[in-house]
Design an enzyme around this catalytic site. Sequence first.
Site, PDB file in Angstrom:
ATOM      1  N   LYS A   1       0.853  -1.199   0.000  1.00  0.00           N
ATOM      2  CA  LYS A   1       0.000   0.000   0.000  1.00  0.00           C
ATOM      3  C   LYS A   1       0.884   1.242   0.000  1.00  0.00           C
ATOM      4  CE  LYS A   1      -1.639   2.634   3.289  1.00  0.00           C
ATOM      5  NZ  LYS A   1      -1.681   3.974   2.658  1.00  0.00           N
TER       6      LYS A   1
ATOM      7  N   GLU B   1      11.007   1.569   9.499  1.00  0.00           N
ATOM      8  CA  GLU B   1      11.978   2.587   9.057  1.00  0.00           C
ATOM      9  C   GLU B   1      11.316   3.932   9.267  1.00  0.00           C
ATOM     10  OE1 GLU B   1      14.951   2.231   8.319  1.00  0.00           O
ATOM     11  OE2 GLU B   1      15.275   0.240   7.465  1.00  0.00           O
TER      12      GLU B   1
ATOM     13  N   CYS C   1      14.420  10.812   4.831  1.00  0.00           N
ATOM     14  CA  CYS C   1      14.475  10.502   6.259  1.00  0.00           C
ATOM     15  C   CYS C   1      15.863  10.742   6.812  1.00  0.00           C
ATOM     16  CB  CYS C   1      14.038   9.067   6.490  1.00  0.00           C
ATOM     17  SG  CYS C   1      14.915   7.916   5.432  1.00  0.00           S
TER      18      CYS C   1
ATOM     19  N   GLU D   1      11.863  16.868  13.453  1.00  0.00           N
ATOM     20  CA  GLU D   1      12.183  16.554  12.058  1.00  0.00           C
ATOM     21  C   GLU D   1      11.393  17.490  11.141  1.00  0.00           C
ATOM     22  OE1 GLU D   1      10.511  12.969  10.290  1.00  0.00           O
ATOM     23  OE2 GLU D   1      12.375  12.628   9.213  1.00  0.00           O
TER      24      GLU D   1
HETATM   25  P1  NAD Z   1       3.203   8.464   7.586  1.00  0.00           P
HETATM   26  O1  NAD Z   1       3.626   7.725   8.794  1.00  0.00           O
HETATM   27  O2  NAD Z   1       2.189   9.528   7.733  1.00  0.00           O
HETATM   28  O3  NAD Z   1       2.625   7.477   6.472  1.00  0.00           O
HETATM   29  C1  NAD Z   1       3.382   6.399   5.969  1.00  0.00           C
HETATM   30  C2  NAD Z   1       2.436   5.325   5.459  1.00  0.00           C
HETATM   31  O4  NAD Z   1       1.715   4.785   6.568  1.00  0.00           O
HETATM   32  C3  NAD Z   1       1.369   5.828   4.479  1.00  0.00           C
HETATM   33  O5  NAD Z   1       1.191   4.848   3.481  1.00  0.00           O
HETATM   34  C4  NAD Z   1       0.137   5.956   5.372  1.00  0.00           C
HETATM   35  O6  NAD Z   1      -1.083   5.869   4.664  1.00  0.00           O
HETATM   36  C5  NAD Z   1       0.317   4.762   6.278  1.00  0.00           C
HETATM   37  N1  NAD Z   1      -0.411   4.840   7.564  1.00  0.00           N
HETATM   38  C6  NAD Z   1      -0.857   5.944   8.197  1.00  0.00           C
HETATM   39  N2  NAD Z   1      -1.464   5.595   9.369  1.00  0.00           N
HETATM   40  C7  NAD Z   1      -1.362   4.251   9.472  1.00  0.00           C
HETATM   41  C8  NAD Z   1      -1.748   3.299  10.465  1.00  0.00           C
HETATM   42  N3  NAD Z   1      -2.368   3.663  11.587  1.00  0.00           N
HETATM   43  N4  NAD Z   1      -1.440   1.991  10.256  1.00  0.00           N
HETATM   44  C9  NAD Z   1      -0.777   1.608   9.134  1.00  0.00           C
HETATM   45  N5  NAD Z   1      -0.407   2.458   8.154  1.00  0.00           N
HETATM   46  C10 NAD Z   1      -0.684   3.769   8.321  1.00  0.00           C
HETATM   47  O7  NAD Z   1       4.555   9.029   6.959  1.00  0.00           O
HETATM   48  P2  NAD Z   1       4.717   9.971   5.695  1.00  0.00           P
HETATM   49  O8  NAD Z   1       4.320  11.351   6.088  1.00  0.00           O
HETATM   50  O9  NAD Z   1       4.095   9.335   4.506  1.00  0.00           O
HETATM   51  O10 NAD Z   1       6.298   9.917   5.459  1.00  0.00           O
HETATM   52  C11 NAD Z   1       7.183  10.819   6.045  1.00  0.00           C
HETATM   53  C12 NAD Z   1       7.890  10.158   7.217  1.00  0.00           C
HETATM   54  O11 NAD Z   1       8.509   8.957   6.758  1.00  0.00           O
HETATM   55  C13 NAD Z   1       9.004  11.010   7.756  1.00  0.00           C
HETATM   56  O12 NAD Z   1       8.976  10.963   9.162  1.00  0.00           O
HETATM   57  C14 NAD Z   1      10.255  10.318   7.236  1.00  0.00           C
HETATM   58  O13 NAD Z   1      11.406  10.551   8.017  1.00  0.00           O
HETATM   59  C15 NAD Z   1       9.835   8.895   7.235  1.00  0.00           C
HETATM   60  N6  NAD Z   1      10.678   8.102   6.319  1.00  0.00           N
HETATM   61  C16 NAD Z   1      11.538   7.192   6.856  1.00  0.00           C
HETATM   62  C17 NAD Z   1      12.384   6.471   6.030  1.00  0.00           C
HETATM   63  C18 NAD Z   1      13.353   5.458   6.581  1.00  0.00           C
HETATM   64  O14 NAD Z   1      13.817   4.616   5.818  1.00  0.00           O
HETATM   65  N7  NAD Z   1      13.689   5.489   7.854  1.00  0.00           N
HETATM   66  C19 NAD Z   1      12.330   6.675   4.658  1.00  0.00           C
HETATM   67  C20 NAD Z   1      11.438   7.603   4.153  1.00  0.00           C
HETATM   68  C21 NAD Z   1      10.596   8.316   5.003  1.00  0.00           C
END
Ligand code: NAD
Length: 481
Positions: free
Chosen positions: A167, A240, A274, A371
């Site tokens: 997803k 991650e 990230c 962040e």
């Molecule tokens: P997010 O946590 O809002 O969403 C990520 C994904 O999780 C989306 O597909 C979202 O629909 C889904 N999601 C949301 N609520 C959920 C739930 N309760 N259960 C399961 N899935 C759910 O993050 P974002 O805003 O899309 O991404 C930005 C964040 O991602 C930043 O904090 C960034 O640092 C992090 N990030 C980390 C890495 C890494 O490898 N460590 C890489 C890229 C981004």
Amino acid sequence: MSEFVMSIGGESVSAKETFGVVNPATGEVFERAPECARDQLDAAFESARRAFATWRSDEGDRRKALLGIADVLMASAGELAPIITAEQGKPLTDANMEIFGAAIWCQYFANLETAPEVIQDDDSALVQVVRRPLGVIAAITPWNFPLLLAFWKIAPALLAGNTVVIKPSPFTPLSTLKVVELLQAALPAGVVNAVSGGDLLGAQMTSHPVPRKISFTGSVETGKKVALAAAPDLKRVTLELGGNDPAIVLDDADPVVVGKAIFSGAFSNNGQICSAIKRVYVPDSLYDEVVEVLADCAAAVKVGDGTDSESQLGPINNLPQFERVKELVADALNNGATAVTGGGAMDRPGYFFEPTILSGLSDGTRIVDEEQFGPALPVVKYHSLDDAIVRSNATNFGLSGSVWGTDVVRASAVASQLECGTAWINTHLGLAPSQPFGGCKWSGLGVENGKWGLSEFTEVQAFYQSRTADGTNPLMALLVE
Ligand code: NAD
């Protein structure tokens, strides 16, 4: 009706409901994506469960399939890159690099050695450690690198013998839907399924009875919810999560070389990485010079629509993130920081923000402590190196960090004190498919990439073949005597 479809059990599937996908360069909805219904999610997991029984059996076939996926990715770059640019905002060149990166990841895993480890081979027994697939993987991805991060999960999961339901983020669903649709010709039905929807769909996936593992990339806040949802069923998780990466400049650094390199480590992908540099610590003696070089880089970089070949940085991906960066920069300015360059949103439609260098601020300011995940970088002065190291580590984040100086031995000694998953010396964002990537503390659980990332899509089995005539184990016999 959308031209973008989900892939479930090898079929292209639309949904009764759809949701709008916004082009961040305009702020307007330009396409619609299917909103996966509960019974469609069940069907996706069921098809992955059925496909697992066969898919797990032939590693040679899986390696060939991964090479086939890499070919599909490269052959489809012309179709996929404009989709990434339209939904994510990044320039077309970067979108192409992302697609080729995903292909390289698939090729790496197609060739990664997975032989069992022999831990005993004598008269009493042959004991091997074998790695078995887990079953169905629920993969959930964010919006900053929609395709690359999808294949950080899909490639190792498939090599290990698992099947996948993925997803993508509701902000960037289209490139994942399209690529998984294209992959159906190269894979048995049900091996990779793609569903699209909002956060609720993610929550339905993490509490679903079929998947045995959740591979999640996203924010710390959501990562904790995923861990909670996984617990009752003891699903395996890899998380991650976010980062607040420090870069420490040492007093023997060349301010021009380091300033330019730090700019690239902080502003690539418009700061939406990230493990991008999120705060810089600079000694008094170099502070003004480093700030000036960073400000010059920020003032010179060309920000624009990703379809314009001149653009080096695009818009921020989505409205909530745009508002968040605006808020953090405004908070810094209200608390005494100076925007040496930039400092606010650009006066045009879409989510464009001026590349911003902030000086005259310290820890305790939100943009230093949190962040920001966008094109704004705080530069913090330090007097004592020990203090800079303590401040770098004084956070719940621990994704990565870097140390910059001419004396590499000294810089390495400082880098070894950073509490993070990746410590770089004189560079930042050096990543490779062979290199484990993950976070300490709240930045994550487990790693992706390399043989370590692959092993997270498996479980260990001790495979014990007795060679004694009566099946006794000499060591156990000794212990029970
Ligand atoms: P997010 O946590 O809002 O969403 C990520 C994904 O999780 C989306 O597909 C979202 O629909 C889904 N999601 C949301 N609520 C959920 C739930 N309760 N259960 C399961 N899935 C759910 O993050 P974002 O805003 O899309 O991404 C930005 C964040 O991602 C930043 O904090 C960034 O640092 C992090 N990030 C980390 C890495 C890494 O490898 N460590 C890489 C890229 C981004």
